[in-house]
Design a protein around this motif. Structure first.
Motif, PDB file in Angstrom:
ATOM      1  N   CYS A  91       4.061   1.129  -5.322  1.00  0.00           N
ATOM      2  CA  CYS A  91       2.961   1.060  -6.302  1.00  0.00           C
ATOM      3  C   CYS A  91       1.746   1.886  -5.852  1.00  0.00           C
ATOM      4  O   CYS A  91       1.167   1.631  -4.798  1.00  0.00           O
ATOM      5  CB  CYS A  91       2.562  -0.386  -6.521  1.00  0.00           C
ATOM      6  SG  CYS A  91       1.228  -0.568  -7.727  1.00  0.00           S
ATOM      7  N   GLU A  92       1.339   2.821  -6.687  1.00  0.00           N
ATOM      8  CA  GLU A  92       0.160   3.637  -6.391  1.00  0.00           C
ATOM      9  C   GLU A  92      -1.128   2.811  -6.491  1.00  0.00           C
ATOM     10  O   GLU A  92      -2.089   3.075  -5.773  1.00  0.00           O
ATOM     11  CB  GLU A  92       0.098   4.826  -7.330  1.00  0.00           C
ATOM     12  CG  GLU A  92       1.176   5.862  -7.051  1.00  0.00           C
ATOM     13  CD  GLU A  92       1.087   7.057  -7.976  1.00  0.00           C
ATOM     14  OE1 GLU A  92       0.019   7.302  -8.568  1.00  0.00           O
ATOM     15  OE2 GLU A  92       2.102   7.766  -8.095  1.00  0.00           O
ATOM     16  N   LYS A  93      -1.143   1.826  -7.380  1.00  0.00           N
ATOM     17  CA  LYS A  93      -2.337   0.999  -7.530  1.00  0.00           C
ATOM     18  C   LYS A  93      -2.593   0.216  -6.237  1.00  0.00           C
ATOM     19  O   LYS A  93      -3.715   0.154  -5.754  1.00  0.00           O
ATOM     20  CB  LYS A  93      -2.175   0.035  -8.707  1.00  0.00           C
ATOM     21  CG  LYS A  93      -2.151   0.699 -10.052  1.00  0.00           C
ATOM     22  CD  LYS A  93      -1.836  -0.313 -11.145  1.00  0.00           C
ATOM     23  CE  LYS A  93      -1.652   0.317 -12.485  1.00  0.00           C
ATOM     24  NZ  LYS A  93      -0.369   0.980 -12.643  1.00  0.00           N
ATOM     25  N   LEU A  94      -1.545  -0.372  -5.689  1.00  0.00           N
ATOM     26  CA  LEU A  94      -1.694  -1.113  -4.429  1.00  0.00           C
ATOM     27  C   LEU A  94      -2.021  -0.188  -3.265  1.00  0.00           C
ATOM     28  O   LEU A  94      -2.775  -0.557  -2.377  1.00  0.00           O
ATOM     29  CB  LEU A  94      -0.408  -1.893  -4.108  1.00  0.00           C
ATOM     30  CG  LEU A  94      -0.253  -3.233  -4.765  1.00  0.00           C
ATOM     31  CD1 LEU A  94       1.095  -3.847  -4.394  1.00  0.00           C
ATOM     32  CD2 LEU A  94      -1.375  -4.175  -4.392  1.00  0.00           C
ATOM     33  N   ALA A  95      -1.450   0.988  -3.280  1.00  0.00           N
ATOM     34  CA  ALA A  95      -1.699   1.952  -2.199  1.00  0.00           C
ATOM     35  C   ALA A  95      -3.178   2.283  -2.072  1.00  0.00           C
ATOM     36  O   ALA A  95      -3.656   2.591  -0.980  1.00  0.00           O
ATOM     37  CB  ALA A  95      -0.876   3.209  -2.414  1.00  0.00           C
ATOM     38  N   SER A  96      -3.914   2.169  -3.173  1.00  0.00           N
ATOM     39  CA  SER A  96      -5.340   2.508  -3.152  1.00  0.00           C
ATOM     40  C   SER A  96      -6.171   1.546  -2.309  1.00  0.00           C
ATOM     41  O   SER A  96      -7.278   1.875  -1.903  1.00  0.00           O
ATOM     42  CB  SER A  96      -5.897   2.559  -4.574  1.00  0.00           C
ATOM     43  OG  SER A  96      -5.950   1.245  -5.136  1.00  0.00           O
ATOM     44  N   ILE A  97      -5.662   0.353  -2.018  1.00  0.00           N
ATOM     45  CA  ILE A  97      -6.431  -0.598  -1.211  1.00  0.00           C
ATOM     46  C   ILE A  97      -5.836  -0.832   0.173  1.00  0.00           C
ATOM     47  O   ILE A  97      -6.405  -1.536   0.981  1.00  0.00           O
ATOM     48  CB  ILE A  97      -6.578  -1.976  -1.914  1.00  0.00           C
ATOM     49  CG1 ILE A  97      -5.227  -2.650  -2.076  1.00  0.00           C
ATOM     50  CG2 ILE A  97      -7.312  -1.828  -3.225  1.00  0.00           C
ATOM     51  CD1 ILE A  97      -5.339  -4.122  -2.357  1.00  0.00           C
ATOM     52  N   LEU A  98      -4.696  -0.254   0.438  1.00  0.00           N
ATOM     53  CA  LEU A  98      -4.054  -0.461   1.744  1.00  0.00           C
ATOM     54  C   LEU A  98      -4.518   0.527   2.770  1.00  0.00           C
ATOM     55  O   LEU A  98      -4.993   1.522   2.580  1.00  0.00           O
ATOM     56  CB  LEU A  98      -2.529  -0.394   1.603  1.00  0.00           C
ATOM     57  CG  LEU A  98      -1.949  -1.455   0.659  1.00  0.00           C
ATOM     58  CD1 LEU A  98      -0.449  -1.230   0.510  1.00  0.00           C
ATOM     59  CD2 LEU A  98      -2.212  -2.847   1.150  1.00  0.00           C
TER      60      LEU A  98
END
Length: 98
Positions: A91-98
């Motif tokens: 998920c690119e959306k989750l990658a933005s906060i990891l």
């Protein structure tokens, strides 16, 4: 699952916006609004710092309520958290906060 774990996995119980809200701490709201304004490059007023948690009923910051792509996606998919989603690992959306 703890109710205060956000869709993305962050712990709302430790979120400064939630703490300012539940403790009715106006000084904390001002501090968070200054920090988040600087961090995000937009004006965030103390009045916007009003949130009770991502996955529970109650107040949300404007970002969490209607702008957070992670929350919007999880709500649309009907998952408890992103950890329940089969696409979480890519998920690119989750990658933005990891």
């Amino acid at each position: 699952m703890k109710a205060y774990i956000a869709y993305c996995g962050l712990d709302c119980e430790t979120c400064e916006a939630r703490l300012a809200t539940v403790n009715h701490d106006e000084a904390q709201r001002r501090k968070v609004s200054r920090e988040w304004s600087e961090l995000n490059g937009v004006e965030i007023t103390p009045e916007m710092i009003h949130c009770e948690g991502c996955r529970i009923d109650g107040a949300k910051t404007p970002y969490c309520e209607s702008l957070c792509p992670i929350r919007q996606c999880a709500n649309a998919k009907g998952v408890e958290t992103c950890g329940s989603c089969k696409a979480a690992e890519s998920c690119e959306k989750l990658a933005s906060i990891l």
